[in-house]
Design an enzyme around this catalytic site. Structure first.
Site, PDB file in Angstrom:
ATOM      1  N   HIS A  36      -7.547 -20.363   7.915  1.00  0.00           N
ATOM      2  CA  HIS A  36      -6.892 -21.651   7.679  1.00  0.00           C
ATOM      3  C   HIS A  36      -5.840 -21.921   8.751  1.00  0.00           C
ATOM      4  CE1 HIS A  36      -7.658 -20.828   3.153  1.00  0.00           C
ATOM      5  NE2 HIS A  36      -8.483 -21.796   3.504  1.00  0.00           N
ATOM      6  N   ARG A  49     -17.437 -22.840   8.780  1.00  0.00           N
ATOM      7  CA  ARG A  49     -17.760 -21.433   8.989  1.00  0.00           C
ATOM      8  C   ARG A  49     -19.244 -21.220   9.233  1.00  0.00           C
ATOM      9  NH1 ARG A  49     -14.859 -19.697   3.532  1.00  0.00           N
ATOM     10  NH2 ARG A  49     -16.183 -21.433   2.992  1.00  0.00           N
TER      11      ARG A  49
END
Length: 159
Positions: free
Chosen positions: A17, A90
């Site tokens: 993050h 991702r």
């Protein structure tokens, strides 16, 4: 001012993050981190604790604002005149879901979504995985900022 938002639950914030937020902070004048409140989920950390942790680990960036929000992300954007959402991807499975969300958000409000590929070091990383590994005593020190590691270790110890 060029503004963007990085939304998520951040329970807890991970190095993945943080990487996306830091990269967004180089592209935009102000990056809002929106800690989305999901009433149906009981987090490990309270929303206020997550906000404090995020503020602590992003303090060196200088152009990051952290706050909570409940409701539609596009409403958060409208209220703050934010034209862009920054999302880390991702894997292909992330893209399938995030593309639908991006198209819906754009259709509702005209807000654009910028997809940022994750650093390969963090391509497997999620808050849920970090919590699970840490709960079983695994070493997650390379996956979260040190400030988060201390809070995570203490919280799991008390559980």
């Amino acid at each position: 001012m060029r503004r963007a938002v990085c939304p998520g639950s951040f329970d807890p914030i991970t190095n993945g993050h943080l990487d996306i937020i830091a990269r967004a902070s180089k592209l935009y004048d102000v990056v809002h981190v929106a800690v989305m409140i999901n009433q149906s989920k009981q987090g490990l950390f309270t929303v206020d604790e997550r906000i404090e942790l995020i503020r602590e680990v992003t303090s060196d960036l200088g152009n990051v604002r952290v706050e909570s929000f409940h409701g539609l992300l596009v409403d958060f954007c409208k209220q703050r005149d934010i034209p862009a959402i920054v999302k880390g991807l991702r894997a292909v499975s992330d893209f399938d879901y995030e593309l639908q969300m991006a198209q819906m958000n754009n259709g509702l409000s005209g807000v654009e979504t910028l997809f940022v590929p994750t650093n390969p070091t963090y391509s497997f990383l999620s808050s849920s995985l970090v919590k699970e590994v840490a709960a079983w005593g695994g070493d997650v020190s390379h996956l979260v900022p040190p400030e988060v590691l201390g809070q995570l270790t203490e919280r799991l110890r008390r559980k």
